[in-house]
Enzyme design. Sequence first.
Site, short mmCIF file in Angstrom:
data_model
loop_
_atom_site.label_atom_id
_atom_site.label_comp_id
_atom_site.label_asym_id
_atom_site.label_seq_id
_atom_site.Cartn_x
_atom_site.Cartn_y
_atom_site.Cartn_z
N ASP A 8 -18.72 28.04 -25.52
CA ASP A 8 -17.74 29.03 -26.01
C ASP A 8 -16.57 28.73 -25.20
O ASP A 8 -16.50 28.76 -23.88
CB ASP A 8 -18.27 30.30 -25.92
N GLU A 49 -16.17 24.39 -28.23
CA GLU A 49 -15.16 25.18 -28.82
C GLU A 49 -13.91 25.03 -28.19
O GLU A 49 -13.65 25.68 -27.15
CB GLU A 49 -15.49 26.51 -28.90
C1 GLC Z 1 -15.13 32.61 -28.78
C2 GLC Z 1 -16.24 33.22 -30.16
C3 GLC Z 1 -15.67 34.67 -30.37
C4 GLC Z 1 -15.48 35.16 -28.94
C5 GLC Z 1 -14.63 34.68 -27.82
C6 GLC Z 1 -14.79 35.29 -26.50
O1 GLC Z 1 -13.89 32.31 -29.60
O2 GLC Z 1 -16.33 32.32 -30.87
O3 GLC Z 1 -16.34 35.19 -31.18
O4 GLC Z 1 -14.98 36.59 -29.19
O5 GLC Z 1 -15.28 33.17 -27.78
O6 GLC Z 1 -16.17 34.85 -26.08
#
Ligand code: GLC
Length: 592
Positions: A242, A296
Amino acid sequence: MRIVVKFLQSNVGSANVRCDVTQVELARDPSSEPESLPGSEADGRDDQPWWRNAVVYQVYVRSFADANGDGVGDLAGVRSQLPYLRDLGVDALWFNPWYPSPLADNGYDIVDYRAIDPAFGTLDEAEQLISEARELGIRTIVDVVPNHVSNEHPWFKAALAAGPGSPERERFWFRTTEGPPNGWQSIFGGSAWTQVEDGEWYLHLFAPEQPDLNWTHPDVWAEHEDVLRFWFDRGVAGVRIDSAALLVKDPTLREPADEPGPGEHPFQDRDELHDIYRGWRAIANGYPEQRVLVGELWLPDAERLARYLRPDELHTAFNFDFLSCPWDRDALHASIESALAAHAPVDAPTTWVISNHDVTRPVTRYGRDDTSFSFQTKREGTPTDLARGTRRARAAALLSMALPGSMYVYQGEELGLPEVEDIPAERRRDPMWIRSGGVDPGRDGCRVPLPWSGDKPPFGFSGPDAAPPWLDPPGNWGSLTVAAQTEDPASMLSLYRTGLRLRRSAPWGRDAELRFVDAGENVLAFARGERFTCLVNFGSEPVALPADADVLIASNDLEGGAVPQDTTVWLCQAEAQAPTPAPPDRIGKEGR
Ligand code: GLC
């Protein structure tokens, strides 16, 4: 609407003039041994590791299926629907955070990285789920959140209790200043700093309930490496990381420049991140079946993104450029081309993603005037043509399935669920909505429980006499249920099932590189291998097919044998070539 599929039946032995799609697997062989799934480096049956072309299905557990009737999805619900996922034809499941959490950000605020939220089940059940999925040929990917923890995590509680200047506070970003230490803004809106009772400020790039960790602290490194091993040892095949570009901050806390150059932003895409991921890769490589790291990384620059995918770093990253791209021939062409070009030098597969739990559902987004996605422009009440959006979402799905690399399917995408925009204020949970004072509609609308069966809410998400679901599915979702769509060969679900089955059969052959072909200014077309062509018509004029083309699948009905607007077709030709127009009466019988 009629789905057009032709599975070519002949020429297995003399496959010179036909695409090899005869061995389409209708279901995975349930007898596959857990240690010898397709594409395992160890199994020797495939020359490509599985993750290079996997179809990964994203499970948002809270909204998938509720087995215990409390209105919240759970692991037992997922276990009961594993056959559905096998039949859909996915290779792996990525679970959004399933750990104990006070839910300030729906699970992305974690209290314990080694346990399961009691609302979802137990660690034993998670292990059962991992092994049951594996028996069906499906691997598991878990979400790890290394940028921040919950404000109820033991480390943060200890930091608050220990007070200013304590070693416990050094695991976070505490500062003693009159006002906020700098002007950094939270991604969820407002200052990125919150003051605690003793006067110190702490950093949170997301909600105040998500304090950022200090990645210069050795405890933070050691803890996350141990968490990786914890899940890898339990049989998970990989982790989704994440907010992977945010972990490292400039310790001087300087303000970002107006237009920071590559690597110059004080808290995004900093060069020190690569050392963290090299360490993680070494851990992943230490397992007999290598574990996979998926980043991500919302980065605008494809080459900067690819730096994370060098052979000793992450395996893959989400392709957010493609996800955000408008439904536009030139824009999609450019996005695909630049992604492939940026990934090639590091020999990493590209991923193809059109939705996830953070973005507007595709059938809604593609039905608007502005078909691109951005958090900044996302607003409710935007006029939407759902029929047009659905048509384009079907075409986008088939386009994604034909591209080389791996692809992601977010639960409900395969059902063509629209964004739910009329959730009452008191039921909304997303901090993006709360912290923007309702200006940003937030992400609840793409997280509504899945409709499985029946003609009224909760559409089989929970059993009879269950508590109401945590978010209500709209009353008109009866035709979108899994049960209704399973019976309908023209449904979105049938398109996904058939498309994924065909994709698995690789009608392009092995290692088939993509070549764009010129098929007119409104057509995106590319060939793979000797005989496979994917063609998408964006223009209002139908595009006729070449005389020798067999249609393997089309996202919508063809019109007199020609490809209408917002339609993708997969073609098998004697030799891949630009699909130059041919008179409709010369086109094969398929697809009429
Ligand atoms: C990422 C996740 C999202 C979350 C954020 C903070 O972007 O996909 O859903 O709110 O991180 O953890």
